[in-house]
Design a protein around this motif. Sequence first.
Motif, mmCIF file in Angstrom:
data_model
loop_
_atom_site.group_PDB
_atom_site.id
_atom_site.type_symbol
_atom_site.label_atom_id
_atom_site.label_comp_id
_atom_site.label_asym_id
_atom_site.label_seq_id
_atom_site.Cartn_x
_atom_site.Cartn_y
_atom_site.Cartn_z
ATOM 1 N N MET A 18 61.972 47.292 21.065
ATOM 2 C CA MET A 18 60.693 47.691 21.652
ATOM 3 C C MET A 18 60.366 46.884 22.915
ATOM 4 S SD MET A 18 58.597 50.040 21.379
ATOM 5 C CE MET A 18 59.315 50.630 19.838
ATOM 6 N N VAL A 19 60.728 45.599 22.941
ATOM 7 C CA VAL A 19 60.510 44.797 24.148
ATOM 8 C C VAL A 19 61.336 45.354 25.301
ATOM 9 C CG1 VAL A 19 60.896 42.530 25.202
ATOM 10 C CG2 VAL A 19 59.829 42.682 22.945
ATOM 11 N N LYS A 20 62.580 45.729 25.023
ATOM 12 C CA LYS A 20 63.426 46.320 26.053
ATOM 13 C C LYS A 20 62.837 47.643 26.543
ATOM 14 C CE LYS A 20 68.104 47.987 26.966
ATOM 15 N NZ LYS A 20 69.447 48.288 26.385
ATOM 16 N N GLU A 21 62.315 48.445 25.632
ATOM 17 C CA GLU A 21 61.693 49.717 26.012
ATOM 18 C C GLU A 21 60.549 49.484 26.994
ATOM 19 O OE1 GLU A 21 60.109 53.563 26.304
ATOM 20 O OE2 GLU A 21 62.077 52.942 25.558
ATOM 21 N N THR A 38 53.239 56.027 26.472
ATOM 22 C CA THR A 38 53.402 55.842 25.031
ATOM 23 C C THR A 38 54.482 54.796 24.780
ATOM 24 O OG1 THR A 38 55.035 57.642 24.907
ATOM 25 C CG2 THR A 38 52.732 58.204 24.460
ATOM 26 N N LEU A 39 54.284 54.044 23.703
ATOM 27 C CA LEU A 39 55.257 53.050 23.248
ATOM 28 C C LEU A 39 55.345 53.150 21.736
ATOM 29 C CD1 LEU A 39 54.749 49.633 25.117
ATOM 30 C CD2 LEU A 39 56.844 50.974 24.992
ATOM 31 N N GLY A 40 56.551 53.336 21.220
ATOM 32 C CA GLY A 40 56.712 53.420 19.773
ATOM 33 C C GLY A 40 55.893 54.527 19.154
ATOM 34 N N GLY A 41 55.607 55.569 19.934
ATOM 35 C CA GLY A 41 54.814 56.684 19.427
ATOM 36 C C GLY A 41 53.325 56.501 19.561
ATOM 37 N N TYR A 42 52.875 55.365 20.088
ATOM 38 C CA TYR A 42 51.447 55.091 20.252
ATOM 39 C C TYR A 42 51.022 55.303 21.702
ATOM 40 C CZ TYR A 42 51.620 52.942 15.627
ATOM 41 O OH TYR A 42 51.781 52.720 14.280
#
Length: 496
Positions: A89-92, A383-387
Amino acid sequence: MWLYSVLSWDFTSLLLFFFVLILFANYLKNRDPPNFPPGPFAFPIVGNFFTMDSKNLHLYFNKLADVHGNVFSFRLGGDKMVCVSGHKMVKEAIVTQADNFVDRPYDPISARVYGGQTDGLFQSNGEVWKRQRRFALSTLRNFGLGKNILEQSICEEAQHLLEEMRSHGGKPFNPARLFNNTVSNIICQLVMGKRFEYSDHKFQMLLKYLSEVLVLEGSFWGLLYEAFPSVMKHLPGPHNKVFSHFNHLKDFMNEEIQNHKKDLDHNNPRDYIDAFIIEMEKNKDTNLGFTETNLAMCSLDLFIAGTETTATTLLWALVYLINNPDIQGKVQAEIDQVIGQNRQPTMADRPNLPYTDAVIHEIQRMGNIVPLNGPRMAAKDTTLGGYFIPKGTSLMPILTSVLFDKNEWETPDKFNPGHFLDAEGKFKKREALLPFSAGKRVCLGEGLAKMELFLFFVSLFQNFTFFVPGGAELNTEGITGTTRVPHPFEILARPR
């Protein structure tokens, strides 16, 4: 009595009305948009401030990730932020969405230190940041970054460090002062064209101020200022040392700038300050940050970044190799086999020292020098991780969660150089090692730091065996501020 009772009741009602009004306004201001990342319950006004672990904020965030997932929200006072945890997630956030999460959010301490939000290399945004970063990189390269001339300077400084250690004559000493001075001298040569003697009291005081600033900024008092700046700026307390110490550091840098202006040769710039002054004259009518004020702040940013992190990594090297004498012995055996004890190490030796290289990388991982990274800000809705992450939301990438990610490391909580060795004992890179962050805000001095770490580390263990008086084990918990440093300790350096 009746009139007094009515007046008292009216006053109480008025207070209650205003209290409810404040709570309602706070709710409207801080209510989450649909599909916003979850997080712990936040109290009105103060948010999560008084329920967090201010001494180990990175560990507290790791626990929140265990409960709420790798994308969660958190409130420091009235400021809402989204935290991202784990390598994926940090890389995303900072690599895949690098363009969206490149700017810095408003920071009360930085705004007061820099006199605004547009100065310096670390805190500036937009076109000013892009231009200043490009200028710093190209200028530092011109003065040796990534070249043999800089390698020679580091090797020469290593000799000064070794002589200083020998001067203790086998008696215990604290290595922190020496490492700070040694590492700082390299960035000082690039920025100011000079090095400072270990006996220079004024320079030692500046290094002391620098270390204290970084501890205080990430301490309870620093976080309190970040959460409630309008109140804290009027109150006494240790947080005020951040600003007084920074003033000393800025005075030092401004003095260097004035000295450079006196004997500047436009045809032969000596360092970053000279090159910046010349560039100022070419950019008088632009708004790209080429001002004397910004020169002081950019120089100070380079000085801070080029001193603290590498010096602290070397301290962690002593901690982990003193606590693991078998690993220290293996490192020394490999150095003896490849280089011997008489020739100085060079960067060309690095491919032939795979175990030593693996140990250095594992020290960077376990040392966890910058636990939280610098905050970012969403440039647009995303959006990140669906949020859903609204434009303007602060984002905190938690580097600790990457360096200790159970999905990436075989033994995340154990000092294990094998993380960086393949089955044949050859060095292997690991994508989840991000001590310098990643993406567009990756540390611009990463190449310099890697060169310094290798050359200083090999020089130290080529010439000395390190241990502590009485054979006690050194504390590995660390003191966490903006950076994470070992608890103070003394060592014995036995010449080999």
